[in-house]
Design a protein around this motif. Sequence first.
Motif, PDB file in Angstrom:
ATOM      1  N   VAL A 157       0.827  -1.205   0.000  1.00 24.41           N
ATOM      2  CA  VAL A 157       0.000   0.000   0.000  1.00 24.41           C
ATOM      3  C   VAL A 157       0.861   1.255   0.000  1.00 24.41           C
ATOM      4  O   VAL A 157       0.679   2.159  -0.807  1.00 24.41           O
ATOM      5  CB  VAL A 157      -0.953   0.000   1.210  1.00 24.41           C
ATOM      6  N   TYR A 185      -4.534  -4.697   7.312  1.00 25.93           N
ATOM      7  CA  TYR A 185      -3.383  -3.879   6.941  1.00 25.93           C
ATOM      8  C   TYR A 185      -2.279  -4.116   7.961  1.00 25.93           C
ATOM      9  O   TYR A 185      -2.444  -3.837   9.156  1.00 25.93           O
ATOM     10  CB  TYR A 185      -3.775  -2.405   6.866  1.00 25.93           C
ATOM     11  N   ILE A 221      -5.770   5.535   4.883  1.00 28.52           N
ATOM     12  CA  ILE A 221      -5.851   4.412   3.946  1.00 28.52           C
ATOM     13  C   ILE A 221      -7.301   3.964   3.783  1.00 28.52           C
ATOM     14  O   ILE A 221      -7.778   3.718   2.665  1.00 28.52           O
ATOM     15  CB  ILE A 221      -4.961   3.255   4.431  1.00 28.52           C
TER      16      ILE A 221
END
Length: 674
Positions: A157, A185, A221
Motif C-alpha cells: 500500500v 493492513y 488508507i
Amino acid sequence: MMLVRPLLLAALLAFAGAAEAATHRFVAMAGGEKVGHLVAEVDGRTAKIDFAINNNGRGPKAREQITVDASGAPVSWAIAGSSLFGSPVRETFSRQDGVAQWVSQADQGEAQVSGPALYVPNDGSPWALGQYVKALLKAPGQTLPALPSGTMRLQEVRKITLGEGASAVKLTVYELSGVDLTPSYVLVDARGDMFGVLGGGLIREGYEAHLDALTTLAQEISLDRAKAAQAKLAHRFDAPVRIRNVRVFDPETMTRGPLSAVVVFGDRITSVQPETDGPAPEGQVVIDGQGGTLMPGLHDMHSHTSLSSNLFYLAAGVTATRDQGNDNERLLAMVEGLESGELAGPRIVRNGFLEGRSPYSARHGFIPESLEEGLENVRWYADHGYWQIKIYNSMNPDWVGPLAAEARRLGMGVTGHVPAFSSPDRVLMDGYDDIAHINQLMLGWILDPEEDTRTPLRLTGMARAADLDLNSDRVVSTVRYMRENGKALDTTAMILERLMLSRSGRVHPADAPYFDHVPVAYQRYRKRSFVTLGEGQYETDAAYQAGFGKVLEVLKLLDDNNVQLLPGTDDGTGFSVHRELEVYVKAGISPAKTLRLATLDAERYFGRDHELGSIARGKLADLILVEGDPTTDISDIRQVRMTMVGGVVYYPAEIYDHLNVKPFAAPPPVTPAR
C-alpha cells in the motif's frame, strides 16, 4: 578430523539457531489504553505465542505454537485458550506429505496440497498476519491458496517512516485480502518482521507513543479505499428517475399497494402515481422494478459505524443507522464525508458514548473520572450535534441522573446499558429514553442485584431466563412504566440469539441464508460457540435454548403493550438487520408491523418522519427495491436489488462483488434517459 567436522557443524548449526531466536513483544491498545498483549518467542521456524485481550469485560486468550517451512507456510499449528466470551478453544493444523489436516471450533477436515498453502485459523492471534506477509512476499504474484479454501492476496500500500533521527523505523504497509469480509493492513519493518496491525490497535512494545500517528495513517488508507468505492459504486442521475412497475409498501397502513410508478429528482420524491402501460416521458431514466416491492429504507438502531460497514449496510438496504458508540473524531469525519458525497453509506444519527472507570471499561467515547468531567463530556457531545448520550456498564449508578438531566437541558436524549448494580427501573426513572439490548432489560428481572453485569454474566445470565415469570410484579411494573412513559427498547435480539445459540461446527439457521455467499474466514467464524456448555446448573444447551425462547416472549409482550421496539443489531454486516426482523416475526409480530418498526417508526423516534420513513411526494428519496413481498414473507427482505439514499442509486450486487461476497439479487433493468 572426521570427528571434529560433525562436532563443528553441530556447533555452527546451534549458533545459527541461537542467532535466529528472538522475542517479539506487542501491546494491544484501545482508546489510548493498554488492553492486552502479544508475545512471540521465535526460535528458527517455530514461534510460541502468548496472546490476551481484556476490553469491555471480555476478550480472547490464546497460546499458540506455529512451525513454518522454508516458504513461510505453516506445517503445524496448535492453539489453546478461550474465545471472546470464554468458550474453550483447542485448534490444530498439520501439513505433511502433501496432506493438510485441521480441527477447530468450526470444523475438521483435510485437503491434498501440492505446494505452500496458508491455513486460516478460527481462533488465532494477529501473529499469523505477519507470517502470511512473509510467505506471500516469496510467492509468485504474491498470491497463495488458503485453507480450508479460498485465495489470499498481498498488495503493498505504501512505505512510511515512523519517528525521527536514530529512533526512526522504516515500515511498509501491506494489504492482506481474499479470505475475510474486510482486508487487514499489516505493518512490516525492514527485516520483514511484523511491527503492528493498522486499525487493530496492535503495535510493537515501546512504540505506543506513535499509536496516534498510525491511527491517522489507518484512517487515511481506509478513507482512500472508501472514496474509491463511492466513485465506483454510486450512480447519480441528472434527469428524473422513474421507478416503475413496483408495489409500494405504505408503513402507515402496513399494506403493499397496486402497481405504481415513483419518480425521484435530485434527492426528493416528486411523484407517486398508479402505473400505466404507456412509455415514460422523454428525458427520464427508467428503472423497471419488475413487480417487486418498493419501500422506505431499513434502519439499524444499534450500530458502531465503520467505513466498511457502510457498504454492507447499503447492500442490505439500510439507509439510516443510530451509532451507539465510536471514536468521536473518526465518526465526525465520517459523517462529514457522507454528507459531502465523498463516501457511501447510510445516514448516521450520532450518540455519544459515556463509560465509567473500572477494570471492565469499554474504550469508546469518554471515560470520565468524576461527575463534573462527565457533565463536561455531555456538553461536548451537545456542542458537536450528537442526538443522545449513551451510558455504559461501568458508569456509577449515582451519576446517571445528573448526566441524563444535563443531556435533557441541552436538548439531547439518553440511552444505554443498565450500569452494573443498578436496575432497568432506576435508569428509566433517571431519564433513559430507551434501554440498549433486550438482555439489559431482562437481566434486571433475572439476576440478584449484587451480581456484576460488567462481566460475561450479561450473556451467560440469560440462560436463567427460562424460569422468568412474565406475570410477576417486577416484570409487569417495568412494562407498565415503559408503556405509560413512552420508553423504548433497542432490542438487538439477533446478536443475543447468535451469542446464546451458536454452536461449534454448526451453521445456525440465522446464518444459513448468507453462509455460502461469504469468504471462508467469516464462514468459519460463524461456526463457533460463544458460551461454555456444561459448567453449572444453567449452562446447558437446553437452558440457553429455553432462555432465548423467553426473549421472543418478551418481544411480543412489549409489542402487545405498545412499547416501541427499535430494531438494532450491534453488528455491521447488514445481514444481521435482516435477521433482526426475522426474529421479530418469529416472536409473533406480523411481517408488515415489523417493516413499519424498521422504517417509519424508527424515523418517528428520531423526529424526522416529516422527511423520511415513507414514500410520498416531497420526502427525501431513501428507498429500497426488494424482490418478492416481505409483507407476507419477511425473509424476502434479503433480496434487495437497489438501494437509494438521497436519490443516489446503489446496486447491492455491485457492492457485494466489490466486497468479495456472492450477490443475492440481480440489479433491476435500467433504461437511460432518451
